[in-house]
Scaffold this motif. Structure first.
Motif, PDB file in Angstrom:
ATOM      1  N   VAL A  44      -4.690  -4.938   5.801  1.00  0.00           N
ATOM      2  CA  VAL A  44      -6.129  -4.689   5.692  1.00  0.00           C
ATOM      3  C   VAL A  44      -6.431  -3.337   5.046  1.00  0.00           C
ATOM      4  CG1 VAL A  44      -8.285  -4.439   6.985  1.00  0.00           C
ATOM      5  CG2 VAL A  44      -6.617  -6.185   7.666  1.00  0.00           C
ATOM      6  N   GLU A  45      -5.821  -2.301   5.556  1.00  0.00           N
ATOM      7  CA  GLU A  45      -6.095  -0.938   5.047  1.00  0.00           C
ATOM      8  C   GLU A  45      -5.782  -0.816   3.561  1.00  0.00           C
ATOM      9  OE1 GLU A  45      -5.860   2.389   7.249  1.00  0.00           O
ATOM     10  OE2 GLU A  45      -7.061   1.179   8.624  1.00  0.00           O
ATOM     11  N   THR A  46      -4.612  -1.300   3.195  1.00  0.00           N
ATOM     12  CA  THR A  46      -4.190  -1.211   1.806  1.00  0.00           C
ATOM     13  C   THR A  46      -5.085  -2.063   0.911  1.00  0.00           C
ATOM     14  OG1 THR A  46      -1.939  -0.856   2.574  1.00  0.00           O
ATOM     15  CG2 THR A  46      -2.202  -1.423   0.256  1.00  0.00           C
ATOM     16  N   THR A  47      -5.458  -3.237   1.410  1.00  0.00           N
ATOM     17  CA  THR A  47      -6.360  -4.104   0.649  1.00  0.00           C
ATOM     18  C   THR A  47      -7.686  -3.393   0.397  1.00  0.00           C
ATOM     19  OG1 THR A  47      -5.394  -6.144   1.505  1.00  0.00           O
ATOM     20  CG2 THR A  47      -7.661  -6.273   0.716  1.00  0.00           C
ATOM     21  N   LEU A  48      -8.239  -2.781   1.449  1.00  0.00           N
ATOM     22  CA  LEU A  48      -9.522  -2.088   1.293  1.00  0.00           C
ATOM     23  C   LEU A  48      -9.405  -0.956   0.269  1.00  0.00           C
ATOM     24  CD1 LEU A  48     -10.838  -2.060   4.977  1.00  0.00           C
ATOM     25  CD2 LEU A  48     -11.452  -3.608   3.101  1.00  0.00           C
ATOM     26  N   LYS A  49      -8.270  -0.291   0.307  1.00  0.00           N
ATOM     27  CA  LYS A  49      -8.022   0.791  -0.650  1.00  0.00           C
ATOM     28  C   LYS A  49      -8.021   0.261  -2.095  1.00  0.00           C
ATOM     29  CE  LYS A  49      -4.955   3.944   0.831  1.00  0.00           C
ATOM     30  NZ  LYS A  49      -3.613   4.558   1.037  1.00  0.00           N
ATOM     31  N   ILE A  50      -7.339  -0.871  -2.273  1.00  0.00           N
ATOM     32  CA  ILE A  50      -7.265  -1.470  -3.616  1.00  0.00           C
ATOM     33  C   ILE A  50      -8.645  -1.941  -4.069  1.00  0.00           C
ATOM     34  CG2 ILE A  50      -6.326  -3.414  -4.950  1.00  0.00           C
ATOM     35  CD1 ILE A  50      -3.814  -3.238  -3.095  1.00  0.00           C
ATOM     36  N   ILE A  51      -9.365  -2.617  -3.164  1.00  0.00           N
ATOM     37  CA  ILE A  51     -10.698  -3.128  -3.504  1.00  0.00           C
ATOM     38  C   ILE A  51     -11.629  -1.975  -3.869  1.00  0.00           C
ATOM     39  CG2 ILE A  51     -12.771  -4.286  -2.575  1.00  0.00           C
ATOM     40  CD1 ILE A  51     -10.540  -6.271  -3.169  1.00  0.00           C
ATOM     41  N   LYS A  52     -11.532  -0.891  -3.128  1.00  0.00           N
ATOM     42  CA  LYS A  52     -12.359   0.285  -3.394  1.00  0.00           C
ATOM     43  C   LYS A  52     -12.112   0.834  -4.796  1.00  0.00           C
ATOM     44  CE  LYS A  52     -14.050   3.608  -0.006  1.00  0.00           C
ATOM     45  NZ  LYS A  52     -13.592   4.436   1.118  1.00  0.00           N
ATOM     46  N   ALA A  78      -0.029  -1.190  -9.213  1.00  0.00           N
ATOM     47  CA  ALA A  78       1.085  -0.418  -9.780  1.00  0.00           C
ATOM     48  C   ALA A  78       0.906   1.070  -9.468  1.00  0.00           C
ATOM     49  CB  ALA A  78       1.179  -0.641 -11.280  1.00  0.00           C
ATOM     50  N   ALA A  79      -0.336   1.553  -9.590  1.00  0.00           N
ATOM     51  CA  ALA A  79      -0.617   2.967  -9.319  1.00  0.00           C
ATOM     52  C   ALA A  79      -0.325   3.287  -7.854  1.00  0.00           C
ATOM     53  CB  ALA A  79      -2.072   3.290  -9.661  1.00  0.00           C
ATOM     54  N   LEU A  80      -0.713   2.366  -6.986  1.00  0.00           N
ATOM     55  CA  LEU A  80      -0.489   2.551  -5.555  1.00  0.00           C
ATOM     56  C   LEU A  80       1.009   2.584  -5.240  1.00  0.00           C
ATOM     57  CD1 LEU A  80      -2.521   2.689  -3.160  1.00  0.00           C
ATOM     58  CD2 LEU A  80      -1.918   0.321  -2.686  1.00  0.00           C
ATOM     59  N   LEU A  81       1.747   1.642  -5.819  1.00  0.00           N
ATOM     60  CA  LEU A  81       3.193   1.599  -5.604  1.00  0.00           C
ATOM     61  C   LEU A  81       3.858   2.847  -6.177  1.00  0.00           C
ATOM     62  CD1 LEU A  81       4.127  -2.123  -6.383  1.00  0.00           C
ATOM     63  CD2 LEU A  81       4.284  -0.981  -4.182  1.00  0.00           C
ATOM     64  N   VAL A 264       3.448  -8.177   1.051  1.00  0.00           N
ATOM     65  CA  VAL A 264       3.765  -7.298   2.179  1.00  0.00           C
ATOM     66  C   VAL A 264       4.419  -6.005   1.690  1.00  0.00           C
ATOM     67  CG1 VAL A 264       6.091  -8.181   2.750  1.00  0.00           C
ATOM     68  CG2 VAL A 264       4.601  -7.332   4.562  1.00  0.00           C
ATOM     69  N   VAL A 265       5.118  -6.078   0.584  1.00  0.00           N
ATOM     70  CA  VAL A 265       5.780  -4.898   0.017  1.00  0.00           C
ATOM     71  C   VAL A 265       4.752  -3.826  -0.348  1.00  0.00           C
ATOM     72  CG1 VAL A 265       7.148  -4.068  -1.951  1.00  0.00           C
ATOM     73  CG2 VAL A 265       7.764  -6.206  -0.823  1.00  0.00           C
ATOM     74  N   ILE A 266       3.611  -4.263  -0.852  1.00  0.00           N
ATOM     75  CA  ILE A 266       2.558  -3.315  -1.263  1.00  0.00           C
ATOM     76  C   ILE A 266       2.017  -2.580  -0.040  1.00  0.00           C
ATOM     77  CG2 ILE A 266       0.306  -3.102  -2.393  1.00  0.00           C
ATOM     78  CD1 ILE A 266       0.986  -5.877  -3.731  1.00  0.00           C
ATOM     79  N   GLY A 267       1.725  -3.343   1.022  1.00  0.00           N
ATOM     80  CA  GLY A 267       1.181  -2.750   2.236  1.00  0.00           C
ATOM     81  C   GLY A 267       2.161  -1.809   2.907  1.00  0.00           C
ATOM     82  N   ASP A 270       2.563   1.394   1.010  1.00  0.00           N
ATOM     83  CA  ASP A 270       1.380   2.242   1.150  1.00  0.00           C
ATOM     84  C   ASP A 270       1.298   2.882   2.532  1.00  0.00           C
ATOM     85  OD1 ASP A 270      -1.168   3.358   0.453  1.00  0.00           O
ATOM     86  OD2 ASP A 270      -2.098   1.779   1.665  1.00  0.00           O
ATOM     87  N   GLU A 271       1.575   2.101   3.567  1.00  0.00           N
ATOM     88  CA  GLU A 271       1.424   2.626   4.925  1.00  0.00           C
ATOM     89  C   GLU A 271       2.499   3.653   5.282  1.00  0.00           C
ATOM     90  OE1 GLU A 271       0.752  -0.183   8.110  1.00  0.00           O
ATOM     91  OE2 GLU A 271       1.360   1.267   9.630  1.00  0.00           O
ATOM     92  N   PHE A 272       3.720   3.401   4.867  1.00  0.00           N
ATOM     93  CA  PHE A 272       4.806   4.250   5.355  1.00  0.00           C
ATOM     94  C   PHE A 272       5.273   5.322   4.387  1.00  0.00           C
ATOM     95  CE2 PHE A 272       4.875   0.279   7.663  1.00  0.00           C
ATOM     96  CZ  PHE A 272       4.742   0.756   8.952  1.00  0.00           C
ATOM     97  N   LYS A 273       4.830   5.230   3.145  1.00  0.00           N
ATOM     98  CA  LYS A 273       5.217   6.234   2.147  1.00  0.00           C
ATOM     99  C   LYS A 273       6.735   6.382   2.068  1.00  0.00           C
ATOM    100  CE  LYS A 273       0.763   7.187   2.155  1.00  0.00           C
ATOM    101  NZ  LYS A 273      -0.027   6.215   1.418  1.00  0.00           N
TER     102      LYS A 273
END
Ligand code: GDP
Length: 302
Positions: A44-52, A78-81, A264-267, A270-273
């Motif tokens: 959810v968090e990562t999705t909201l970040k991407i949508i934003k 890609a930028a997030l990853l 799931v890899v994207i989330g 993003d969450e754990f850096k």
């Protein structure tokens, strides 16, 4: 890239169904995209970040064509990853710049593909001319030692073991000792992953580290957490638990061949850096890929 075929069709197929017949990106499309990403286990968090981020771009460009949405989504993911995987170049099976011997300790709960991933890693390092020693320190799970020994035979690398129900730290010690004596480039230590006894696990991993350090003070150089990508949010929960128990320096995400949940890899990233180093795309020794963020995004969204 046969392995990622299923994850690939999923997000893109759903997205193309949403934009069919529509020319401009609107609120409704972004809402649907949000649902697609969440149902693809991006989190959810990562999705909201991407949508934003996408919203900001749509806002800026005013009338964004739906045909561009795919590209924008790809760029933003890609930028997030990239933020968490800046070191793709180091994620290879080369060990030229690594200390020798390089000690890799592998953690993860039973069934995620830990032993298989270690076998695949041994195969790949070996193929690159590196000498590998494995330590069978998962002395708890039934058959874990035998399974690792089987991988050792298959790949042709030495496996140090003391059998089942023995002291894992003593196995780890002997594996490091053997690795040093045999001039190994890489020593990979398998460990037990009993998450339901968190304190015990923390103590056990701590003890393995301390005992290894008696013979090689800088060991382990890397602690890799193996996660089963097909379990979606369960993988995220496991990552949360393990990062509480021990310091994790890298991730391997397995079973991305048999799932539509590669998101799931994207989330997780993003969450754990924590950098995702490898992805498992099958059961055979060739089925381990060095994680490449651009290639991953391309296969997910192309
Ligand atoms: P461990 O308990 O974590 O050591 O898990 P194992 O290595 O024994 O793997 C559990 C099962 O998952 C085995 O049947 C493996 O063949 C399978 N497995 C591991 N990695 C992958 C993968 O990337 N793709 C697929 N399809 N199966 C995998």
């Amino acid at each position: 890239d046969k392995g990622l075929e299923k994850s690939k069709s999923s997000i893109f197929d759903k997205l193309s169904r949403v934009i069919v017949g529509k020319s401009k990106v609107d609120e409704e499309i972004l809402d649907e995209l949000e649902e697609i990403l969440i149902s693809s286990d991006v989190g959810v968090e990562t999705t909201l970040k991407i949508i934003k981020r996408i919203e900001a771009r749509v806002e800026r460009d005013k009338f964004t064509n739906t045909s561009e949405l795919d590209t924008i989504l790809r760029e933003e993911v890609a930028a997030l990853l990239a933020e968490n995987n800046s070191q793709d170049v180091q994620n290879s099976f080369e060990t030229a710049n690594l200390p020798k011997p390089y000690v890799l300790m592998v953690v993860g709960v039973n069934g995620v593909g830990k032993t298989t991933t270690i076998g695949k890693l041994a195969y790949n390092f070996q193929k690159n001319g590196k000498k590998v020693v494995l330590g069978a320190a998962d002395t708890f799970r039934a058959a874990a030692v035998d399974q690792l020994k089987l991988w050792g035979e298959r790949v042709g690398v030495v496996v140090i073991d003391h059998g089942m129900n023995t002291d894992p730290s003593s196995v780890a010690y002997d594996a490091i000792k053997a690795g040093i004596e045999q001039n190994a480039d890489v020593i990979i230590i398998d460990t037990a992953g009993r998450l339901h006894t968190k304190v015990n696990l923390m103590n056990e991993l701590g003890k393995i580290k301390r005992v290894m350090q008696k013979i090689l003070p800088e060991a382990p150089h890397e602690v890799m957490l193996v996660l089963d990508g097909s379990t979606g949010q369960n993988a995220v929960i496991q990552a949360r638990e393990f990062t509480k128990v021990t310091e994790i320096s890298s991730l391997a995400v397995t079973k991305l061949d048999g799932t539509a949940k590669g998101g799931v890899v994207i989330g997780i990233s993003d969450e754990f850096k924590i950098p995702v180093k490898y992805i498992g795309v099958g059961e055979k020794m060739e089925d381990l890929q060095v994680f490449n963020k651009m290639a991953f995004v391309e296969t997910l969204f192309n």
